[in-house]
Write an enzyme that holds these catalytic residues in place. Structure first.
Site, PDB file in Angstrom:
ATOM      1  N   ASP A 126      53.801 -29.747 123.173  1.00 17.74           N
ATOM      2  CA  ASP A 126      53.750 -29.592 124.487  1.00 17.74           C
ATOM      3  C   ASP A 126      52.745 -28.467 124.994  1.00 17.74           C
ATOM      4  O   ASP A 126      52.162 -27.613 124.172  1.00 17.74           O
ATOM      5  CB  ASP A 126      55.337 -29.178 124.886  1.00 17.74           C
ATOM      6  CG  ASP A 126      55.382 -29.520 126.504  1.00 17.74           C
ATOM      7  OD1 ASP A 126      54.595 -30.268 127.186  1.00 17.74           O
ATOM      8  OD2 ASP A 126      56.334 -28.902 126.881  1.00 17.74           O
ATOM      9  N   HIS A 147      45.025 -33.373 125.659  1.00 17.78           N
ATOM     10  CA  HIS A 147      45.387 -34.074 124.475  1.00 17.78           C
ATOM     11  C   HIS A 147      44.337 -34.246 123.287  1.00 17.78           C
ATOM     12  O   HIS A 147      44.778 -34.518 122.200  1.00 17.78           O
ATOM     13  CB  HIS A 147      45.722 -35.491 125.098  1.00 17.78           C
ATOM     14  CG  HIS A 147      46.795 -35.406 126.144  1.00 17.78           C
ATOM     15  ND1 HIS A 147      48.052 -34.701 125.930  1.00 17.78           N
ATOM     16  CD2 HIS A 147      47.119 -36.141 127.561  1.00 17.78           C
ATOM     17  CE1 HIS A 147      48.835 -34.952 127.006  1.00 17.78           C
ATOM     18  NE2 HIS A 147      48.060 -35.505 127.910  1.00 17.78           N
ATOM     19  N   GLU A 153      58.959 -41.969 128.435  1.00 11.87           N
ATOM     20  CA  GLU A 153      58.888 -41.562 129.625  1.00 11.87           C
ATOM     21  C   GLU A 153      57.376 -41.359 130.118  1.00 11.87           C
ATOM     22  O   GLU A 153      57.224 -41.162 131.287  1.00 11.87           O
ATOM     23  CB  GLU A 153      59.709 -40.259 130.078  1.00 11.87           C
ATOM     24  CG  GLU A 153      61.189 -40.511 130.021  1.00 11.87           C
ATOM     25  CD  GLU A 153      61.900 -40.845 128.859  1.00 11.87           C
ATOM     26  OE1 GLU A 153      61.471 -40.183 127.549  1.00 11.87           O
ATOM     27  OE2 GLU A 153      62.974 -41.433 128.674  1.00 11.87           O
ATOM     28  N   LEU A 192      53.802 -35.692 101.960  1.00 17.26           N
ATOM     29  CA  LEU A 192      54.641 -35.335 103.255  1.00 17.26           C
ATOM     30  C   LEU A 192      54.786 -36.735 103.976  1.00 17.26           C
ATOM     31  O   LEU A 192      53.939 -37.474 103.979  1.00 17.26           O
ATOM     32  CB  LEU A 192      53.670 -34.470 104.090  1.00 17.26           C
ATOM     33  CG  LEU A 192      54.223 -34.514 105.448  1.00 17.26           C
ATOM     34  CD1 LEU A 192      55.387 -33.506 105.798  1.00 17.26           C
ATOM     35  CD2 LEU A 192      53.021 -34.071 106.700  1.00 17.26           C
ATOM     36  N   GLU A 250      67.863 -26.199 114.140  1.00 19.47           N
ATOM     37  CA  GLU A 250      67.388 -24.926 114.779  1.00 19.47           C
ATOM     38  C   GLU A 250      66.061 -25.111 115.636  1.00 19.47           C
ATOM     39  O   GLU A 250      65.500 -25.894 115.443  1.00 19.47           O
ATOM     40  CB  GLU A 250      67.100 -23.928 113.590  1.00 19.47           C
ATOM     41  CG  GLU A 250      68.213 -23.452 112.769  1.00 19.47           C
ATOM     42  CD  GLU A 250      69.283 -22.652 113.464  1.00 19.47           C
ATOM     43  OE1 GLU A 250      68.982 -21.830 114.216  1.00 19.47           O
ATOM     44  OE2 GLU A 250      70.436 -22.997 113.031  1.00 19.47           O
TER      45      GLU A 250
HETATM   46  C1  FPP Z   1      52.750 -33.156 125.929  1.00 16.06           C
HETATM   47  O1  FPP Z   1      52.008 -32.373 126.963  1.00 16.06           O
HETATM   48  C2  FPP Z   1      52.010 -33.922 125.053  1.00 16.06           C
HETATM   49  C3  FPP Z   1      51.952 -35.439 125.264  1.00 16.06           C
HETATM   50  C4  FPP Z   1      52.745 -36.182 126.184  1.00 16.06           C
HETATM   51  C5  FPP Z   1      50.963 -36.170 124.120  1.00 16.06           C
HETATM   52  C6  FPP Z   1      50.748 -35.578 122.935  1.00 16.06           C
HETATM   53  C7  FPP Z   1      49.759 -36.442 122.176  1.00 16.06           C
HETATM   54  C8  FPP Z   1      49.019 -35.786 121.331  1.00 16.06           C
HETATM   55  C9  FPP Z   1      48.658 -34.493 121.060  1.00 16.06           C
HETATM   56  C10 FPP Z   1      47.751 -36.976 120.900  1.00 16.06           C
HETATM   57  C11 FPP Z   1      48.690 -37.336 119.978  1.00 16.06           C
HETATM   58  C12 FPP Z   1      47.587 -38.370 119.031  1.00 16.06           C
HETATM   59  C13 FPP Z   1      47.989 -38.466 117.745  1.00 16.06           C
HETATM   60  C14 FPP Z   1      46.926 -38.957 116.860  1.00 16.06           C
HETATM   61  C15 FPP Z   1      49.504 -38.586 116.923  1.00 16.06           C
HETATM   62  P1  FPP Z   1      51.937 -32.280 128.253  1.00 16.06           P
HETATM   63  O2  FPP Z   1      50.780 -33.325 128.747  1.00 16.06           O
HETATM   64  O3  FPP Z   1      53.293 -32.562 128.858  1.00 16.06           O
HETATM   65  O4  FPP Z   1      51.451 -30.776 128.726  1.00 16.06           O
HETATM   66  P2  FPP Z   1      51.874 -30.055 130.168  1.00 16.06           P
HETATM   67  O5  FPP Z   1      53.431 -29.792 130.040  1.00 16.06           O
HETATM   68  O6  FPP Z   1      51.242 -28.847 130.138  1.00 16.06           O
HETATM   69  O7  FPP Z   1      51.610 -30.962 131.147  1.00 16.06           O
END
Ligand code: FPP
Length: 238
Positions: A18, A35, A65, A128, A204
């Protein structure tokens, strides 16, 4: 980290990656840039977990969502996933088993083929086990399990009185995997957000308030493991 004995390490870690959007905003960049950086951090952390002998990691990459996000942001996340799939051989060679959990039926055939290829390629790896949660929601996972179980009961293959926790577990995406021991969530949000709600029943939680996912590194992971190793897990006992 070196001080943690093997039996104090979690078997299964859940990671909510996040803070990507806020990280980008702070730098005057579009949300999707967070991202892109976050996907690089994901690779680094997964390799680290494999190196230190963690058995299972589940990352929340895209929730049921997240379709509410803008089209550009959605397409960047899906492209990042597709890029990862293109590197399949590398991860299989590193002995990492990759699996996808969630309702993948919504994805196009090209992505589905790549997912199937990676799952097959890595299925003989012994390191893993990485679950990537895409179009995943914990409640949707339970709805899916209820449907499958009901179907078996209606067909007479299963007696209703025989439905217990193990039957439900065997209809989850994480069948045959241990429950989540530790959930790590950076960025200051203190919630589960529909992530592995069954599997996290006794997990946890380590919430790391001062770090956003794109800045997360191996030291943060180690700090979370140290915190976990100090917790006294009682599972409802005295
Ligand atoms: C939450 O941050 C993150 C996501 C909704 C997407 C996470 C995806 C990636 C890191 C890419 C994944 C790629 C692979 C290859 C697995 P947010 O956008 O909600 O952040 P914010 O709360 O600051 O808005």
């Amino acid at each position: 980290m070196e001080n943690i004995s093997k039996n104090k390490l979690p078997k299964h870690i859940g990671i909510i990656m996040d803070g990507n959007g806020r990280w980008a905003k702070k730098r005057g960049m579009p949300r999707y840039a967070g991202h892109t950086k976050g996907a690089r951090v994901f690779r680094k952390i997964i390799r680290h977990c494999n190196k230190i002998g963690i058995q299972y990691v589940t990352v929340f990459a895209f929730s049921t969502e997240n379709w509410k996000r803008g089209p550009k942001e959605i397409s960047v996340i899906l492209k990042l996933l597709s890029d990862y799939l293109d590197e399949a051989e590398k991860y299989a060679k590193e002995n990492i088993v990759t699996r996808f959990i969630g309702d993948c039926s919504v994805f196009g055939q090209k992505i589905l083929d790549k997912m199937a290829h990676l799952e097959k390629l890595s299925s003989t790896s012994t390191g893993l086990i990485l679950n990537i949660a895409v179009n995943y929601g914990g409640r949707a996972e339970l709805v899916n399990a209820v449907r499958l179980i009901t179907d078996s009961a209606v067909k007479g293959e299963l007696d209703v009185s025989g439905i217990d926790e193990s039957v439900i577990e065997s209809h989850l995406y994480t069948v045959d995997q241990p429950p989540v021991d530790l959930v790590i969530r950076p960025s200051g949000e203190h919630r589960l957000s529909n992530f592995m709600i069954w599997q996290c029943a006794y997990a946890e939680y380590v919430f790391m308030d001062d770090i956003l996912w794109p800045d997360f590194n191996e030291n943060h992971l180690n700090a979370a493991l140290e915190e976990y190793s100090r917790r006294n897990r009682r599972f409802g006992a005295e």
